[in-house]
Design a protein around this motif. Sequence first.
Motif, mmCIF file in Angstrom:
data_model
loop_
_atom_site.group_PDB
_atom_site.id
_atom_site.type_symbol
_atom_site.label_atom_id
_atom_site.label_comp_id
_atom_site.label_asym_id
_atom_site.label_seq_id
_atom_site.Cartn_x
_atom_site.Cartn_y
_atom_site.Cartn_z
ATOM 1 N N MET A 77 0.817 -1.218 0.000
ATOM 2 C CA MET A 77 0.000 0.000 0.000
ATOM 3 C C MET A 77 0.849 1.266 0.000
ATOM 4 O O MET A 77 0.478 2.295 0.555
ATOM 5 C CB MET A 77 -0.960 0.010 1.198
ATOM 6 N N THR A 78 2.014 1.186 -0.671
ATOM 7 C CA THR A 78 2.898 2.345 -0.835
ATOM 8 C C THR A 78 2.856 2.799 -2.286
ATOM 9 O O THR A 78 2.856 1.975 -3.205
ATOM 10 C CB THR A 78 4.344 1.988 -0.442
ATOM 11 N N PHE A 79 2.794 4.105 -2.491
ATOM 12 C CA PHE A 79 2.762 4.645 -3.849
ATOM 13 C C PHE A 79 4.095 4.391 -4.561
ATOM 14 O O PHE A 79 5.157 4.749 -4.058
ATOM 15 C CB PHE A 79 2.512 6.159 -3.827
ATOM 16 N N SER A 80 4.026 3.776 -5.759
ATOM 17 C CA SER A 80 5.227 3.632 -6.584
ATOM 18 C C SER A 80 5.179 4.577 -7.774
ATOM 19 O O SER A 80 6.186 4.817 -8.436
ATOM 20 C CB SER A 80 5.367 2.184 -7.073
ATOM 21 N N TYR A 81 4.000 5.111 -8.059
ATOM 22 C CA TYR A 81 3.836 6.109 -9.115
ATOM 23 C C TYR A 81 2.594 6.916 -8.812
ATOM 24 O O TYR A 81 1.603 6.397 -8.284
ATOM 25 C CB TYR A 81 3.684 5.442 -10.494
ATOM 26 N N ILE A 82 2.631 8.201 -9.152
ATOM 27 C CA ILE A 82 1.433 9.049 -9.095
ATOM 28 C C ILE A 82 1.584 10.137 -10.143
ATOM 29 O O ILE A 82 2.693 10.648 -10.379
ATOM 30 C CB ILE A 82 1.218 9.651 -7.691
ATOM 31 N N PHE A 126 -4.204 17.530 -4.913
ATOM 32 C CA PHE A 126 -3.804 17.310 -3.526
ATOM 33 C C PHE A 126 -2.799 18.322 -3.002
ATOM 34 O O PHE A 126 -2.401 18.271 -1.844
ATOM 35 C CB PHE A 126 -3.206 15.902 -3.362
ATOM 36 N N LEU A 127 -2.374 19.241 -3.862
ATOM 37 C CA LEU A 127 -1.365 20.244 -3.490
ATOM 38 C C LEU A 127 -0.084 19.571 -2.996
ATOM 39 O O LEU A 127 0.587 20.063 -2.084
ATOM 40 C CB LEU A 127 -1.925 21.198 -2.415
ATOM 41 N N ARG A 128 0.225 18.432 -3.630
ATOM 42 C CA ARG A 128 1.455 17.698 -3.309
ATOM 43 C C ARG A 128 2.100 17.257 -4.621
ATOM 44 O O ARG A 128 1.416 16.702 -5.490
ATOM 45 C CB ARG A 128 1.158 16.460 -2.457
ATOM 46 N N SER A 129 3.399 17.465 -4.751
ATOM 47 C CA SER A 129 4.104 17.004 -5.940
ATOM 48 C C SER A 129 4.268 15.497 -5.871
ATOM 49 O O SER A 129 4.215 14.905 -4.782
ATOM 50 C CB SER A 129 5.478 17.669 -6.025
ATOM 51 N N PRO A 130 4.457 14.835 -7.022
ATOM 52 C CA PRO A 130 4.689 13.384 -6.998
ATOM 53 C C PRO A 130 5.836 12.975 -6.085
ATOM 54 O O PRO A 130 5.793 11.910 -5.459
ATOM 55 C CB PRO A 130 4.997 13.055 -8.461
ATOM 56 N N PHE A 131 6.852 13.822 -5.971
ATOM 57 C CA PHE A 131 8.006 13.508 -5.128
ATOM 58 C C PHE A 131 7.629 13.436 -3.641
ATOM 59 O O PHE A 131 8.290 12.757 -2.854
ATOM 60 C CB PHE A 131 9.115 14.550 -5.334
ATOM 61 N N HIS A 146 5.686 6.770 -0.174
ATOM 62 C CA HIS A 146 4.953 6.908 1.086
ATOM 63 C C HIS A 146 3.704 6.027 1.055
ATOM 64 O O HIS A 146 3.096 5.818 0.001
ATOM 65 C CB HIS A 146 4.546 8.362 1.317
ATOM 66 N N PRO A 147 3.256 5.526 2.228
ATOM 67 C CA PRO A 147 2.043 4.686 2.269
ATOM 68 C C PRO A 147 0.780 5.511 2.048
ATOM 69 O O PRO A 147 0.718 6.687 2.420
ATOM 70 C CB PRO A 147 2.075 4.098 3.683
#
Length: 321
Positions: free
Chosen positions: A42-47, A55-60, A65-66
């Motif tokens: 359940m950890t992001f490997s791509y977004i 989401f006001l969040r960069s892919p980095f 992160h879970p």
Amino acid sequence: MRCVSRSSGLRPWAPDDAKASDVLQLIAEHSSDVIALVGPDMTFSYISGSSERLFLRSPFEVIGHPVFEFVFHEDLPVLVEANRVVISGGSNDATVTVRVIRGDGSLLWVEVASRVVEHLKSGTPGDRAVIMRDVSQRKALEDELRAMAMKDGLTGLANRRAFDEALSGEWKRTLVAKSQLSLLLADIDHFKKFNDAHGHQVGDDCLRSVATAFLSATSGDKDVVARYGGEELAVVLPKADRNHAMDIAEHIRAAVEALQIPHGVEVGGVITVSIGVATALARDGATAVMPQTLLTSADRALYLAKDAGKNCCKSALLLAS
């Protein structure tokens, strides 16, 4: 991947891997939805880059992160249950609606649809494709419609359905906290005679005035004031002990009397209320069935108040688990 070309009718078209990758990247980056890949842990490997807009969040800030790190704590059980169903083999896909924590700390309602795209050699689910969509407007409309469905049209108080849900929910919280819960049941004295003497329009005005008095005399945002039925009103008082509940009941009784609404020739005086108060203590070993017993006890206390001459408050106490 197989695409469809419309240039000369419908026919399969299989682009080379490089071109397919470019097309998919273009779709992901320009989609209004957020597209992601989540591993079995359940950890992001791509977004996709659209995470910055939604989401006001960069892919980095997300990759590595879970998923649970970005979900509002109250909604985590929904996500955990959906994940459990997928892991157990109950389904290859899941759709849930949760609140996501944005980069600025605000919350956004998001529909999360995920589907298993790979199974590990052990037979357990591996990577999952995830699409996240902003549904905040839809959720706001649903909440507005729900609020309307839970409100009494005449008095603006919570209706019977809202009361039932509030009483049940507060008792569950009372059990967890090993606390207490109080309930007031009130009845407008001789209200049928008031209606007969002055007409239903004046009777409705009277009910609205009494409802306002109830609201002014209660304390705390979590107190639920409801129209229980007809001329009966109810108040759910979370964490309130017997003494506090009786104080609130007396404030309500006095507030209604202070309205000085003339009753009529037959009864005389002014509009008053009789109030039954019941307090349940959550204790191990008790046998009372809740919250039905609390409601029954408040109703009995109300009849005691009626028998005592009306315009007064009577109480009952019970233990429940």
